[in-house]
Enzyme design. Sequence first.
Site, PDB file in Angstrom:
ATOM      1  N   SER A  33     -40.124  11.208  14.482  1.00 13.77           N
ATOM      2  CA  SER A  33     -38.965  12.107  14.439  1.00 13.77           C
ATOM      3  C   SER A  33     -38.988  13.016  13.216  1.00 13.77           C
ATOM      4  O   SER A  33     -38.096  13.844  13.047  1.00 13.77           O
ATOM      5  CB  SER A  33     -37.667  11.297  14.471  1.00 13.77           C
ATOM      6  OG  SER A  33     -37.648  10.351  13.423  1.00 13.77           O
ATOM      7  N   ASN A 120     -31.789   1.443  10.518  1.00  9.94           N
ATOM      8  CA  ASN A 120     -30.722   1.630  11.497  1.00  9.94           C
ATOM      9  C   ASN A 120     -29.399   2.028  10.842  1.00  9.94           C
ATOM     10  O   ASN A 120     -28.722   2.951  11.301  1.00  9.94           O
ATOM     11  CB  ASN A 120     -30.523   0.348  12.318  1.00  9.94           C
ATOM     12  CG  ASN A 120     -31.771  -0.015  13.108  1.00  9.94           C
ATOM     13  OD1 ASN A 120     -32.714   0.772  13.160  1.00  9.94           O
ATOM     14  ND2 ASN A 120     -31.777  -1.197  13.701  1.00  9.94           N
ATOM     15  N   THR A 165      -2.945  39.869  34.591  1.00 11.05           N
ATOM     16  CA  THR A 165      -3.083  38.591  35.301  1.00 11.05           C
ATOM     17  C   THR A 165      -3.952  38.916  36.508  1.00 11.05           C
ATOM     18  O   THR A 165      -3.860  40.028  37.052  1.00 11.05           O
ATOM     19  CB  THR A 165      -1.729  38.010  35.771  1.00 11.05           C
ATOM     20  OG1 THR A 165      -1.110  38.950  36.648  1.00 11.05           O
ATOM     21  CG2 THR A 165      -0.788  37.724  34.607  1.00 11.05           C
ATOM     22  N   HIS A 166      -4.807  38.004  36.887  1.00 11.53           N
ATOM     23  CA  HIS A 166      -5.765  38.238  37.979  1.00 11.53           C
ATOM     24  C   HIS A 166      -6.591  39.489  37.722  1.00 11.53           C
ATOM     25  O   HIS A 166      -6.983  40.177  38.660  1.00 11.53           O
ATOM     26  CB  HIS A 166      -5.048  38.340  39.330  1.00 11.53           C
ATOM     27  CG  HIS A 166      -4.042  37.247  39.542  1.00 11.53           C
ATOM     28  ND1 HIS A 166      -4.389  35.993  39.994  1.00 11.53           N
ATOM     29  CD2 HIS A 166      -2.702  37.206  39.303  1.00 11.53           C
ATOM     30  CE1 HIS A 166      -3.301  35.242  40.051  1.00 11.53           C
ATOM     31  NE2 HIS A 166      -2.277  35.944  39.626  1.00 11.53           N
ATOM     32  N   SER A 287     -31.332  50.213  26.659  1.00 13.31           N
ATOM     33  CA  SER A 287     -32.151  49.808  27.800  1.00 13.31           C
ATOM     34  C   SER A 287     -33.482  50.524  27.690  1.00 13.31           C
ATOM     35  O   SER A 287     -33.545  51.659  27.244  1.00 13.31           O
ATOM     36  CB  SER A 287     -31.438  50.203  29.085  1.00 13.31           C
ATOM     37  OG  SER A 287     -32.378  50.330  30.130  1.00 13.31           O
ATOM     38  N   LYS A 293     -27.661  53.693  28.373  1.00 12.72           N
ATOM     39  CA  LYS A 293     -27.058  52.384  28.195  1.00 12.72           C
ATOM     40  C   LYS A 293     -26.899  51.960  26.737  1.00 12.72           C
ATOM     41  O   LYS A 293     -27.743  52.229  25.901  1.00 12.72           O
ATOM     42  CB  LYS A 293     -27.899  51.308  28.895  1.00 12.72           C
ATOM     43  CG  LYS A 293     -27.979  51.435  30.397  1.00 12.72           C
ATOM     44  CD  LYS A 293     -26.641  51.237  31.092  1.00 12.72           C
ATOM     45  CE  LYS A 293     -26.239  49.784  31.170  1.00 12.72           C
ATOM     46  NZ  LYS A 293     -27.095  49.025  32.084  1.00 12.72           N
ATOM     47  N   ASN A 295     -25.917  48.199  25.522  1.00 16.25           N
ATOM     48  CA  ASN A 295     -25.553  46.893  26.087  1.00 16.25           C
ATOM     49  C   ASN A 295     -24.907  45.976  25.042  1.00 16.25           C
ATOM     50  O   ASN A 295     -25.411  45.872  23.928  1.00 16.25           O
ATOM     51  CB  ASN A 295     -26.790  46.221  26.657  1.00 16.25           C
ATOM     52  CG  ASN A 295     -27.421  47.044  27.764  1.00 16.25           C
ATOM     53  OD1 ASN A 295     -26.718  47.714  28.515  1.00 16.25           O
ATOM     54  ND2 ASN A 295     -28.731  47.008  27.838  1.00 16.25           N
ATOM     55  N   GLU A 300     -22.698  38.956  25.229  1.00  9.18           N
ATOM     56  CA  GLU A 300     -23.362  38.360  26.393  1.00  9.18           C
ATOM     57  C   GLU A 300     -24.129  37.101  25.998  1.00  9.18           C
ATOM     58  O   GLU A 300     -24.105  36.088  26.701  1.00  9.18           O
ATOM     59  CB  GLU A 300     -24.310  39.364  27.051  1.00  9.18           C
ATOM     60  CG  GLU A 300     -23.548  40.445  27.811  1.00  9.18           C
ATOM     61  CD  GLU A 300     -24.448  41.499  28.438  1.00  9.18           C
ATOM     62  OE1 GLU A 300     -25.678  41.318  28.454  1.00  9.18           O
ATOM     63  OE2 GLU A 300     -23.905  42.511  28.905  1.00  9.18           O
ATOM     64  N   TYR A 327     -28.674  -1.142  17.911  1.00  8.73           N
ATOM     65  CA  TYR A 327     -29.511   0.059  17.813  1.00  8.73           C
ATOM     66  C   TYR A 327     -30.594   0.051  18.889  1.00  8.73           C
ATOM     67  O   TYR A 327     -31.210  -0.976  19.167  1.00  8.73           O
ATOM     68  CB  TYR A 327     -30.169   0.149  16.423  1.00  8.73           C
ATOM     69  CG  TYR A 327     -31.115   1.326  16.328  1.00  8.73           C
ATOM     70  CD1 TYR A 327     -30.633   2.583  15.978  1.00  8.73           C
ATOM     71  CD2 TYR A 327     -32.471   1.209  16.649  1.00  8.73           C
ATOM     72  CE1 TYR A 327     -31.478   3.689  15.931  1.00  8.73           C
ATOM     73  CE2 TYR A 327     -33.316   2.309  16.607  1.00  8.73           C
ATOM     74  CZ  TYR A 327     -32.818   3.542  16.250  1.00  8.73           C
ATOM     75  OH  TYR A 327     -33.651   4.625  16.213  1.00  8.73           O
ATOM     76  N   GLN A 332     -32.521   8.022  18.447  1.00 11.17           N
ATOM     77  CA  GLN A 332     -33.254   9.057  17.723  1.00 11.17           C
ATOM     78  C   GLN A 332     -33.092  10.424  18.397  1.00 11.17           C
ATOM     79  O   GLN A 332     -33.214  11.454  17.750  1.00 11.17           O
ATOM     80  CB  GLN A 332     -34.737   8.664  17.672  1.00 11.17           C
ATOM     81  CG  GLN A 332     -35.608   9.611  16.912  1.00 11.17           C
ATOM     82  CD  GLN A 332     -36.981   9.022  16.663  1.00 11.17           C
ATOM     83  OE1 GLN A 332     -37.130   8.099  15.866  1.00 11.17           O
ATOM     84  NE2 GLN A 332     -37.983   9.530  17.350  1.00 11.17           N
TER      85      GLN A 332
HETATM   86  N1  ARG Z   1     -36.044   7.643  13.257  1.00 11.63           N
HETATM   87  C1  ARG Z   1     -35.101   6.657  13.672  1.00 11.63           C
HETATM   88  C2  ARG Z   1     -33.880   7.311  14.310  1.00 11.63           C
HETATM   89  O1  ARG Z   1     -33.726   8.498  14.195  1.00 11.63           O
HETATM   90  C3  ARG Z   1     -34.674   5.838  12.482  1.00 11.63           C
HETATM   91  C4  ARG Z   1     -34.268   4.467  12.835  1.00 11.63           C
HETATM   92  C5  ARG Z   1     -35.432   3.678  13.289  1.00 11.63           C
HETATM   93  N2  ARG Z   1     -35.087   2.314  13.516  1.00 11.63           N
HETATM   94  C6  ARG Z   1     -35.882   1.504  14.227  1.00 11.63           C
HETATM   95  N3  ARG Z   1     -35.488   0.301  14.373  1.00 11.63           N
HETATM   96  N4  ARG Z   1     -37.027   1.928  14.758  1.00 11.63           N
HETATM   97  O2  ARG Z   1     -33.060   6.695  14.934  1.00 11.63           O
END
Ligand code: ARG
Length: 483
Positions: A33, A120, A165-166, A287, A293, A295, A300, A327, A332
């Site tokens: 991550s 965790n 309205t509408h 455009s 145009k 835009n 948007e 957990y 993640q």
């Molecule tokens: N990268 C993990 C997350 O975002 C951190 C916690 C990982 N804990 C574990 N027991 N693998 O949640």
Amino acid sequence: MTQKTNSLNKKDTSWSGRFNEPVAELVKKYTASVGFDYRLAEYDIQGSIAHAHMLSVQGIITQADFVAIETGLNEIAEEVKTGQFQWLLDLEDVHLNIEKRLTDKIGDAGKRLHTGRSRNDQVATDVRLWLRATVNQVIAALANLQTSLLDLAEANYDTVMPGFTHLQVAQPVTFGHHLLAYVEMLKRDVARFKDCKKRINRLPLGAAALAGTSYPIDREMVARRLGFDGVCENSLDAVSDRDFAIEFTYASSMVMMHLSRLSEELILWSSPRFAFIDIADRFCTGSSIMPQKKNPDVPELVRGKSGRIYGHLTALLTLMKSQPLAYNKDNQEDKEPLFDTADTLLVTLEIYADMLRLPVLENGVVTKTGFTVNKDAMRQAASEGFATATDLADYLVKKGMPFRDAHEAVALAVRYAVDQKVDLSDLPLSKLQAFAGEIKEDVYSVLTLEGSLNSRDHIGGTAPAQVKAAIIRVRKDLDQYLE
Ligand code: ARG
């Protein structure tokens, strides 16, 4: 990812002792991550310093170890800030990257940092700290947008436009009043973020992996140091709860929904069919094929990006659905939707505040106009479509006619005027009297746009005097959010 990640040559993870073969390269990439959670670094370091401090006060690590940890982490914070820190994919996430770097710097003291905690409770703490800071930014950005809207409303407190309205002309309103409707929506948005912050601002640390820890920790001390209002009261809930992330994304979805409504109106108003407003060129594009145009790209895109945020809300709700305690690695997946929600929302609010900005006078030159109002076109549209028909009915009621009869008499008058292709106020008195004998010369003041506006003179009404009073009330409110 914007930061660099490299691979380690040797097997070097913090949990690899019991494994017989290295994790497959593809799996490493799949489970890592650090590509996105590096954004939590600053908060990870804050949390670690508070945790280590508590460990030392409680005699779980020595004071000397704490000093080494604090110094090392502050150096790492600097490396991260200046872009020198090398993020390694092999080290999985922000937590293990920082811990490894710390240990490389200070040796065994670095290895003691993780005493009495787990990733965790650590990651839950980091996300809460990051989100708390983000919510503060969002509230400030909402207040900034409200200021743009209020300035625009003040400059247009008596500008006449048709209320719809509408999507059909209904009754005249002031443009200021119309803008204040959005200010009200944003007021509720601010209240939602403030409320959400109460639940963000609780400390998970101390829950460790899931059950708490056998060390004599002091969670309240850590909570105080990190500015939390208190601790999460159940360790299983502390590591697995992501309600606060969902609430933030929900509150963000509401803001985007509000802005998508305003965007829709800006798109309509700026189209040559309406020509009520002109959005400054820097918010629009041309455009490639049609030279005429201009835009309204920003409104948007805001309308489009609201779908993206709703998607993140759905993703987070689905992520948490049916997850058993405590957990799970699923969690993640909370970060990317959350980060993207915050990034999208903050930049949207910033651009919007600028786009709605009134002309600014700088050194005698008008600059930074985001938005110009074509008052004549608005007035013209309000005078078409019999916007004061209700006023005529109300006039007859005040002369003693029951409302239903008055409604019918005015409907017949409108039909006649439609056939004649004129407005009600263009009909001579004798013609009007043919529909209701109660009509007298004073009717013409009721049939004017100003007469109609000024008569709605109660709290929440569109009378210019009420619009002015409402602006003063909201400005006071605004000072309070920012306190
Ligand atoms: N990268 C993990 C997350 O975002 C951190 C916690 C990982 N804990 C574990 N027991 N693998 O949640």
